[in-house]
Design a protein around this motif. Structure first.
Motif, PDB file in Angstrom:
ATOM      1  N   GLU A   2      11.299  18.018 -11.097  1.00  0.00           N
ATOM      2  CA  GLU A   2      10.580  17.828  -9.829  1.00  0.00           C
ATOM      3  C   GLU A   2      10.469  16.345  -9.492  1.00  0.00           C
ATOM      4  N   SER A   3      10.055  15.551 -10.474  1.00  0.00           N
ATOM      5  CA  SER A   3       9.961  14.104 -10.247  1.00  0.00           C
ATOM      6  C   SER A   3      11.336  13.485 -10.110  1.00  0.00           C
ATOM      7  N   TRP A   4      12.298  13.889 -10.946  1.00  0.00           N
ATOM      8  CA  TRP A   4      13.633  13.283 -10.890  1.00  0.00           C
ATOM      9  C   TRP A   4      14.262  13.463  -9.513  1.00  0.00           C
ATOM     10  N   SER A   5      13.957  14.588  -8.854  1.00  0.00           N
ATOM     11  CA  SER A   5      14.516  14.831  -7.526  1.00  0.00           C
ATOM     12  C   SER A   5      13.923  13.896  -6.473  1.00  0.00           C
ATOM     13  N   ARG A   6      12.677  13.467  -6.678  1.00  0.00           N
ATOM     14  CA  ARG A   6      12.003  12.602  -5.704  1.00  0.00           C
ATOM     15  C   ARG A   6      12.316  11.128  -5.901  1.00  0.00           C
ATOM     16  N   ARG A   7      12.597  10.740  -7.123  1.00  0.00           N
ATOM     17  CA  ARG A   7      12.615   9.325  -7.479  1.00  0.00           C
ATOM     18  C   ARG A   7      13.624   8.477  -6.693  1.00  0.00           C
ATOM     19  N   PRO A   8      14.864   8.911  -6.495  1.00  0.00           N
ATOM     20  CA  PRO A   8      15.778   8.055  -5.732  1.00  0.00           C
ATOM     21  C   PRO A   8      15.265   7.726  -4.338  1.00  0.00           C
ATOM     22  N   GLY A   9      14.650   8.703  -3.667  1.00  0.00           N
ATOM     23  CA  GLY A   9      14.071   8.429  -2.359  1.00  0.00           C
ATOM     24  C   GLY A   9      12.914   7.446  -2.444  1.00  0.00           C
ATOM     25  N   GLU A  10      12.138   7.527  -3.509  1.00  0.00           N
ATOM     26  CA  GLU A  10      11.032   6.582  -3.690  1.00  0.00           C
ATOM     27  C   GLU A  10      11.554   5.168  -3.911  1.00  0.00           C
ATOM     28  N   VAL A  11      12.660   5.050  -4.655  1.00  0.00           N
ATOM     29  CA  VAL A  11      13.284   3.737  -4.837  1.00  0.00           C
ATOM     30  C   VAL A  11      13.789   3.209  -3.493  1.00  0.00           C
ATOM     31  N   ARG A  12      14.470   4.064  -2.730  1.00  0.00           N
ATOM     32  CA  ARG A  12      15.007   3.638  -1.436  1.00  0.00           C
ATOM     33  C   ARG A  12      13.895   3.148  -0.512  1.00  0.00           C
ATOM     34  N   ARG A  13      12.778   3.894  -0.464  1.00  0.00           N
ATOM     35  CA  ARG A  13      11.687   3.497   0.425  1.00  0.00           C
ATOM     36  C   ARG A  13      10.947   2.270  -0.096  1.00  0.00           C
ATOM     37  N   ALA A  14      10.940   2.057  -1.408  1.00  0.00           N
ATOM     38  CA  ALA A  14      10.360   0.821  -1.945  1.00  0.00           C
ATOM     39  C   ALA A  14      11.191  -0.387  -1.508  1.00  0.00           C
ATOM     40  N   ILE A  15      12.517  -0.246  -1.528  1.00  0.00           N
ATOM     41  CA  ILE A  15      13.380  -1.323  -1.028  1.00  0.00           C
ATOM     42  C   ILE A  15      13.070  -1.589   0.439  1.00  0.00           C
ATOM     43  N   PRO A  24       0.807  -1.223   0.000  1.00  0.00           N
ATOM     44  CA  PRO A  24       0.000   0.000   0.000  1.00  0.00           C
ATOM     45  C   PRO A  24       0.835   1.264   0.000  1.00  0.00           C
ATOM     46  N   ALA A  25       0.210   2.353  -0.455  1.00  0.00           N
ATOM     47  CA  ALA A  25       0.841   3.663  -0.394  1.00  0.00           C
ATOM     48  C   ALA A  25       1.147   4.025   1.052  1.00  0.00           C
ATOM     49  N   SER A  26       2.203   4.820   1.230  1.00  0.00           N
ATOM     50  CA  SER A  26       2.604   5.226   2.570  1.00  0.00           C
ATOM     51  C   SER A  26       3.074   6.672   2.521  1.00  0.00           C
ATOM     52  N   GLY A  27       2.447   7.535   3.304  1.00  0.00           N
ATOM     53  CA  GLY A  27       2.824   8.939   3.276  1.00  0.00           C
ATOM     54  C   GLY A  27       2.583   9.525   1.897  1.00  0.00           C
ATOM     55  N   ASP A  28       3.607  10.193   1.362  1.00  0.00           N
ATOM     56  CA  ASP A  28       3.492  10.765   0.016  1.00  0.00           C
ATOM     57  C   ASP A  28       3.822   9.757  -1.077  1.00  0.00           C
ATOM     58  N   ASP A  29       4.307   8.576  -0.704  1.00  0.00           N
ATOM     59  CA  ASP A  29       4.695   7.569  -1.692  1.00  0.00           C
ATOM     60  C   ASP A  29       3.477   6.773  -2.153  1.00  0.00           C
ATOM     61  N   GLY A  30       3.479   6.430  -3.432  1.00  0.00           N
ATOM     62  CA  GLY A  30       2.426   5.600  -3.967  1.00  0.00           C
ATOM     63  C   GLY A  30       2.642   4.134  -3.636  1.00  0.00           C
ATOM     64  N   PRO A  31       1.757   3.270  -4.127  1.00  0.00           N
ATOM     65  CA  PRO A  31       1.908   1.837  -3.880  1.00  0.00           C
ATOM     66  C   PRO A  31       3.122   1.274  -4.611  1.00  0.00           C
ATOM     67  N   VAL A  32       3.562   0.120  -4.159  1.00  0.00           N
ATOM     68  CA  VAL A  32       4.673  -0.596  -4.790  1.00  0.00           C
ATOM     69  C   VAL A  32       4.127  -1.924  -5.302  1.00  0.00           C
ATOM     70  N   THR A  33       4.207  -2.139  -6.607  1.00  0.00           N
ATOM     71  CA  THR A  33       3.785  -3.402  -7.196  1.00  0.00           C
ATOM     72  C   THR A  33       4.954  -4.383  -7.127  1.00  0.00           C
ATOM     73  N   HIS A  61       5.965   6.352  -9.151  1.00  0.00           N
ATOM     74  CA  HIS A  61       6.639   7.629  -8.939  1.00  0.00           C
ATOM     75  C   HIS A  61       5.626   8.775  -8.949  1.00  0.00           C
ATOM     76  N   ARG A  62       5.534   9.457  -7.829  1.00  0.00           N
ATOM     77  CA  ARG A  62       4.514  10.481  -7.624  1.00  0.00           C
ATOM     78  C   ARG A  62       4.628  11.605  -8.654  1.00  0.00           C
ATOM     79  N   GLY A  63       3.485  11.985  -9.211  1.00  0.00           N
ATOM     80  CA  GLY A  63       3.436  13.071 -10.174  1.00  0.00           C
ATOM     81  C   GLY A  63       3.999  12.735 -11.528  1.00  0.00           C
ATOM     82  N   ASP A  64       4.319  11.472 -11.773  1.00  0.00           N
ATOM     83  CA  ASP A  64       4.957  11.108 -13.040  1.00  0.00           C
ATOM     84  C   ASP A  64       4.566   9.690 -13.451  1.00  0.00           C
ATOM     85  N   HIS A  65       3.309   9.312 -13.215  1.00  0.00           N
ATOM     86  CA  HIS A  65       2.820   8.003 -13.626  1.00  0.00           C
ATOM     87  C   HIS A  65       1.523   8.167 -14.400  1.00  0.00           C
TER      88      HIS A  65
END
Length: 337
Positions: free
Chosen positions: A115-128, A25-34, A101-105
């Motif tokens: 804007e999205s490129w700046s967020r994406r590495p953190g989204e990958v880290r939190r998905a891990i 499930p989504a968590s905070g500002d992050d979307g779901p992880v498939t 990836h928030r704002g870019d899916h």
């Protein structure tokens, strides 16, 4: 150009029976992880995007090979355009995670670009983090995670391989090369058609980008030490400091498409490959376009459809599976040790 045959000596794992799929499930500002994973359960047709797909939804996982690979989608992407690669990876025993990836899916394409490129590495880290914390895959090795990214996801992959970039470098590239690299700078907002307004578009676009991003010279450079091997596919790369990718922090494989009309290889993926010591040319597709490695390809029209369409002469049925197999072999070589 790299040959499309599998590298000699690559060790292939035995295939698991089914493609398991669940969604964290989504968590905070992050979307779901498939998450796709090996499973011994029977597959059933599931509506996935625009077509029915055989999946073992929420089925118990099989043991697999103990390694996780994260896939970072491109702008406007979905998990369903990476199903074929996910299946090949899970057949080799990998668990595969796709963060949204928030704002870019596909459901929310509102903030593509820096804007999205700046967020994406953190989204990958939190998905891990999310996959490793889930109790269904207790044997995953947190020290040897793979990352694969396409287009904007390739930009994410390059940063997490050790590259650094800034929004100002993106704006500067577009000031200097707007005529040659218009689609990379403007995306789906406008198109050069050969008509009388093209000159105005070339004049306005770099000024708008410079106004928005030109003053942001802060280097973006995020690493996650758990990521031990990276593949970047037709990546957006013109805004990177070339020196930062000369010797990547981890093994880096590249896939380029010579007929890419969205991200011209000379300014992006080929530029990285030519300046990199030790990068692996997994494939340079002479007849491939920007959407070559979207598999299955999405049914889109308009400008996006034109930029993603396979060029004449591209043999998708023969080429894509071979590149996917090379990708699997790359992650086996660098993660299974």
């Amino acid at each position: 150009m790299a040959a499309l045959a599998l590298c000699a000596g690559a060790t292939l794992s035995p295939a698991w029976a089914g493609l398991g799929m669940t969604r964290l499930p989504a968590s905070g500002d992050d979307g779901p992880v498939t998450v796709f994973y090996p499973s011994d359960a029977a597959e059933r047709p599931v509506w996935a995007g625009w077509q029915p797909v055989p999946l073992a939804t929420d089925a118990p996982p099989a043991a697999g090979n103990g390694r996780l690979v994260v896939l970072s989608h491109g702008s406007g992407g979905t998990p369903w355009v990476h199903l074929d690669l996910a299946r090949r990876l899970t057949e080799a025993g990998f668990v595969v995670a796709l963060p949204q990836h928030r704002g870019d899916h596909a459901g929310d394409p509102g903030t593509p670009g820096p804007e999205s490129w700046s967020r994406r590495p953190g989204e990958v880290r939190r998905a891990i983090d999310a996959v490793l914390a889930d109790g269904r895959w207790p044997g995953l090795d947190a020290r040897r995670v793979g990352l694969w990214g396409l287009s904007a996801g390739g930009h994410t992959a390059l940063e997490l391989a050790g590259g650094r970039w800034s929004p100002a470098r993106f704006a500067e590239h577009c000031r200097q090369h707007i005529a040659e690299d218009f689609a990379a700078c403007v995306g789906l907002y406008a198109e050069l058609t050969g008509g009388p307004l093209d000159g105005l578009k070339r004049w306005l676009a770099p000024r708008a980008l410079d106004s928005r991003f030109g003053s942001d010279t802060t280097w973006r450079h995020e690493r996650d030490e758990r990521i031990a091997a990276v593949v970047a596919v037709v990546p957006l790369a013109a805004d990177f400091d070339p020196a930062s990718l000369q010797r990547p922090a981890v093994p880096l494989g590249l896939v380029n498409a010579a007929q890419d009309r969205w991200l011209l290889p000379a300014w992006h993926g080929l530029r990285v490959l030519q300046g990199c010591t030790g990068c692996e040319d997994l494939a340079t597709l002479p007849d491939g376009g920007h959407g070559a490695m979207l598999s299955p390809p999405p049914p889109v029209g308009g400008l996006a459809g034109r930029l993603l369409a396979d060029p004449p002469g591209f043999d998708r049925a023969a080429t894509v599976p071979a590149v996917e197999q090379r990708t699997v072999a790359f992650f086996q070589r660098h993660l299974l040790r």
